[in-house]
Design an enzyme around this catalytic site. Structure first.
Site, mmCIF file in Angstrom:
data_model
loop_
_atom_site.group_PDB
_atom_site.id
_atom_site.type_symbol
_atom_site.label_atom_id
_atom_site.label_comp_id
_atom_site.label_asym_id
_atom_site.label_seq_id
_atom_site.Cartn_x
_atom_site.Cartn_y
_atom_site.Cartn_z
ATOM 1 N N LYS A 91 44.224 -55.877 -107.302
ATOM 2 C CA LYS A 91 44.833 -55.992 -105.970
ATOM 3 C C LYS A 91 45.754 -54.799 -105.719
ATOM 4 C CE LYS A 91 48.501 -57.809 -104.111
ATOM 5 N NZ LYS A 91 48.723 -56.783 -103.063
ATOM 6 N N GLU A 120 55.525 -53.573 -115.502
ATOM 7 C CA GLU A 120 56.233 -52.287 -115.358
ATOM 8 C C GLU A 120 57.082 -52.428 -114.107
ATOM 9 O OE1 GLU A 120 56.214 -49.959 -117.426
ATOM 10 O OE2 GLU A 120 54.330 -50.085 -118.526
ATOM 11 N N CYS A 132 59.884 -45.150 -109.842
ATOM 12 C CA CYS A 132 60.631 -46.109 -110.659
ATOM 13 C C CYS A 132 61.549 -45.400 -111.646
ATOM 14 C CB CYS A 132 59.670 -47.034 -111.377
ATOM 15 S SG CYS A 132 58.343 -46.147 -112.147
ATOM 16 N N GLU A 149 68.583 -50.519 -107.442
ATOM 17 C CA GLU A 149 67.492 -49.570 -107.236
ATOM 18 C C GLU A 149 67.303 -49.354 -105.734
ATOM 19 O OE1 GLU A 149 63.380 -50.757 -108.137
ATOM 20 O OE2 GLU A 149 63.154 -48.795 -109.071
HETATM 21 P P1 NAD Z 1 56.567 -55.262 -104.942
HETATM 22 O O1 NAD Z 1 57.005 -56.003 -106.136
HETATM 23 O O2 NAD Z 1 57.037 -55.710 -103.633
HETATM 24 O O3 NAD Z 1 54.963 -55.247 -104.831
HETATM 25 C C1 NAD Z 1 54.140 -54.774 -105.845
HETATM 26 C C2 NAD Z 1 52.804 -55.472 -105.751
HETATM 27 O O4 NAD Z 1 53.006 -56.844 -106.002
HETATM 28 C C3 NAD Z 1 52.125 -55.371 -104.399
HETATM 29 O O5 NAD Z 1 50.740 -55.225 -104.605
HETATM 30 C C4 NAD Z 1 52.448 -56.708 -103.770
HETATM 31 O O6 NAD Z 1 51.506 -57.129 -102.828
HETATM 32 C C5 NAD Z 1 52.421 -57.619 -104.967
HETATM 33 N N1 NAD Z 1 53.184 -58.856 -104.828
HETATM 34 C C6 NAD Z 1 54.272 -59.086 -104.058
HETATM 35 N N2 NAD Z 1 54.681 -60.373 -104.181
HETATM 36 C C7 NAD Z 1 53.833 -60.966 -105.052
HETATM 37 C C8 NAD Z 1 53.734 -62.280 -105.604
HETATM 38 N N3 NAD Z 1 54.599 -63.234 -105.280
HETATM 39 N N4 NAD Z 1 52.752 -62.531 -106.482
HETATM 40 C C9 NAD Z 1 51.886 -61.580 -106.846
HETATM 41 N N5 NAD Z 1 51.906 -60.324 -106.355
HETATM 42 C C10 NAD Z 1 52.883 -60.004 -105.480
HETATM 43 O O7 NAD Z 1 56.919 -53.761 -105.244
HETATM 44 P P2 NAD Z 1 56.676 -52.538 -104.282
HETATM 45 O O8 NAD Z 1 57.731 -52.614 -103.240
HETATM 46 O O9 NAD Z 1 55.260 -52.432 -103.886
HETATM 47 O O10 NAD Z 1 56.939 -51.317 -105.285
HETATM 48 C C11 NAD Z 1 58.194 -50.835 -105.534
HETATM 49 C C12 NAD Z 1 58.705 -51.346 -106.851
HETATM 50 O O11 NAD Z 1 57.813 -51.036 -107.903
HETATM 51 C C13 NAD Z 1 60.003 -50.718 -107.245
HETATM 52 O O12 NAD Z 1 60.918 -51.692 -107.652
HETATM 53 C C14 NAD Z 1 59.651 -49.808 -108.411
HETATM 54 O O13 NAD Z 1 60.666 -49.544 -109.304
HETATM 55 C C15 NAD Z 1 58.508 -50.504 -109.013
HETATM 56 N N6 NAD Z 1 57.651 -49.577 -109.737
HETATM 57 C C16 NAD Z 1 57.694 -49.597 -111.101
HETATM 58 C C17 NAD Z 1 56.912 -48.743 -111.841
HETATM 59 C C18 NAD Z 1 56.907 -48.764 -113.345
HETATM 60 O O14 NAD Z 1 55.974 -48.297 -113.935
HETATM 61 N N7 NAD Z 1 57.900 -49.323 -113.992
HETATM 62 C C19 NAD Z 1 56.059 -47.856 -111.183
HETATM 63 C C20 NAD Z 1 56.037 -47.849 -109.794
HETATM 64 C C21 NAD Z 1 56.842 -48.739 -109.089
#
Ligand code: NAD
Length: 509
Positions: free
Chosen positions: A196, A272, A306, A405
């Site tokens: 997804k 992650e 991140c 963050e």
């Molecule tokens: P997010 O958590 O809002 O969404 C990430 C993904 O999860 C999306 O595909 C979203 O549709 C899905 N999602 C949201 N709610 C969900 C649920 N209840 N159940 C299952 N899936 C769900 O994050 P974002 O805003 O897309 O990305 C930004 C975040 O990602 C930041 O906090 C960043 O630090 C983190 N990030 C971490 C890394 C790493 O490797 N550690 C890399 C990139 C981004």
């Protein structure tokens, strides 16, 4: 079930420099393009705020279809039923096709995620090709162990077997790279995938599924189910026949997925998550060089990283010099349209992300921080841009912008007294993704690297991530590791096999 032809699930978009191209916008399940049972959603160009295309939305029932297809493929054409060399060949073929289509895919990534086109091509696409090749090369190097330490009566061995059907949920900041980091090791290990992508950036994952079909990956091995987190993502996290879920995204979502996984079938979980990575600059360091690394670390991908160097701690006697050097760089960041080859700094992903970032800047000002540079929405565009921003926290206040963050181009610079104070400030965070230390004293560098709560520590540099080096978080920044051999291991499970070479059953026991 609405089964549509490929043609009717394709949208035509205008891509700068390439003209009109057709891209897939449906679900990809069991080798077919399908309409979603959920309501289709729009994806937007963040540099203009305009709608790009409508994308199919996978319902829980669609996710279930994808899982059934993935299970069937795991039991027949993939998993332990295919030679590892064949998996390697197919992953390499996929990498070759991505390389062939690098310009197209980079252009769509740039359009959908707001990245400078050169960076999308030379970093995002090039690294994804390299990641697929790295894991293709590991597919036939998966080995267990044997032990014959039982005096000749018995032999024991371990088999490293694929975990099974994997749900993979990825974010919008590096849509293609996060796809490659997940799909590469999963396929190499022999797992099948229900992917997804983020609802904000679903396009390149769909293009990759089209390339996987062209590479003749067997139907059902890789399925793509675009949709929202609360619907499609949650259905993956709760599914009773998914063996593992791999997630990259925010901490709150990671916790929700963990709970859903535990409440359903206790599927394995790797996470992650976010970070608030500290960079420690000691007075012996080259402050110009440190400022340059900070600029790369915080303004690459417009701070939507991140590992962004969002929390810089500088020894008090070099604080002003360092801030001055960093300011010079803020003023020369190549901000502009993503389609311009010179652009390295594009818009944020969405209007709400831009407003959230501006809110942090306002609250920092109210809490006593000084804006050294930037601090506003970029006035030259109606896209979601925020200027490269430096907040000086000279009085070492406990700022919200210094703790949480932000996921935007905002760095908070705070002075420290000595090494002990620097480590105390650095580790005072629920996050533990990455950290950096700048010093010319190597003993100090190693001492501080040992003491930092972080999954990656950089010494006299910032942000290096390689396919062959593990990446992941301490504390609330995650569970498990991606990349390197560790990334492959998280898609394998170990089975112990005990072989009887002459032990007689004894009775009574
Ligand atoms: P997010 O958590 O809002 O969404 C990430 C993904 O999860 C999306 O595909 C979203 O549709 C899905 N999602 C949201 N709610 C969900 C649920 N209840 N159940 C299952 N899936 C769900 O994050 P974002 O805003 O897309 O990305 C930004 C975040 O990602 C930041 O906090 C960043 O630090 C983190 N990030 C971490 C890394 C790493 O490797 N550690 C890399 C990139 C981004």
């Amino acid at each position: 079930r609405r089964l549509l032809s490929t043609a009717s699930l394709t949208a035509r978009i205008d891509v700068p420099t390439l003209g009109a191209i057709d891209i897939p916008t449906g679900l990809h399940i069991d080798g077919q393009w399908l309409a979603g049972r959920g309501e289709a959603f729009s994806t937007v160009n963040p540099a203009t705020g305009e709608k790009l295309v409508e994308v199919a939305h996978a319902s829980a029932e669609d996710v279930d279809d994808a899982v059934k297809a993935a299970r069937r493929a795991f039991k027949t054409t993939w998993g332990m039923n295919v030679a590892a060399t064949e998996r390697a060949r197919l992953i390499n073929r996929l990498a070759d096709l991505l390389e062939r289509d690098a310009h197209r895919i980079a252009a769509v990534e740039s359009l959908n995620a707001g990245k400078g086109i050169r960076i999308a091509r030379e970093a995002d696409v090039a690294d994804s090709v390299a990641c697929l090749r790295y894991y293709a090369g590991m597919a036939d190097k998966i080995h267990g162990q044997t032990t014959d330490a039982f005096g000749g009566d018995k032999l024991a061995l371990t088999l490293h077997q694929p975990i099974g059907v994997c749900g993979q949920i990825i974010p919008w900041n590096y849509p293609l790279q996060m796809w490659a980091w997940k799909v590469g090791p999963a396929l190499a290990a022999g797992c099948t995938v229900v992917m997804k992508p983020s609802e904000l950036t679903p396009l390149t994952a769909l293009m990759m599924n089209a390339l996987a079909a062209e590479a003749e990956l067997p139907a059902g091995v890789l399925n793509t189910v675009p949709g929202f987190g609360a619907s499609t993502g949650d259905a993956i996290a709760r599914h009773m026949d998914i063996d593992k879920v791999a997630f990259t995204g925010s901490v709150p979502t990671g916790k929700r997925i963990s709970v859903a996984a535990a409440e359903s079938n206790l599927k394995k979980v790797t996470l992650e998550l976010g970070g608030k990575s500290p960079m420690l600059v000691f007075s012996s360091a080259d402050t110009d060089e440190a400022a340059q690394w900070t600029a790369n670390g915080i303004w690459y991908n417009s701070g939507q990283d991140c590992c962004a160097s969002s929390r810089v701690l500088v020894q008090a006697n070099v604080f002003d010099r360092y801030v001055n050097e960093l300011r010079k760089r803020a003023l020369t960041v190549a901000i502009g349209a993503p389609s311009d080859e010179r652009t390295s700094f594009g818009p944020l992903i969405s209007e709400s992300q831009r407003d959230k970032v501006l809110g942090y800047i306002t609250s920092a000002k109210e809490e006593g921080a000084r804006i050294v540079s930037g601090g506003r929405a970029w006035p030259q565009s109606k896209g979601f841009y925020v200027e490269p921003t430096i907040l000086a926290n000279s009085a070492s206040k406990d700022l919200r912008a210094g703790r949480e963050e932000i996921f935007g181009p905002v760095v908070v610079v705070t002075p420290f007294r000595d090494e002990e104070h620097a480590l105390e400030l650095a580790n005072d965070s629920p996050y533990g993704l990455a950290a950096a230390v700048f010093t010319t004293d190597m003993r100090q560098a190693i001492r501080v690297a040992r003491g930092l709560d972080a999954g990656s520590v950089w010494v006299n540099q910032y942000g290096a991530v390689h396919n062959n080096v593990p990446f992941g978080g301490f504390k609330q920044s995650g569970i498990g590791r991606e990349l390197g051999t560790y990334g492959l291991e998280s898609y394998l499970q170990v089975k112990a096999v005990h072989v009887n070479l002459g032990v007689e059953a004894s009775w009574p026991i």
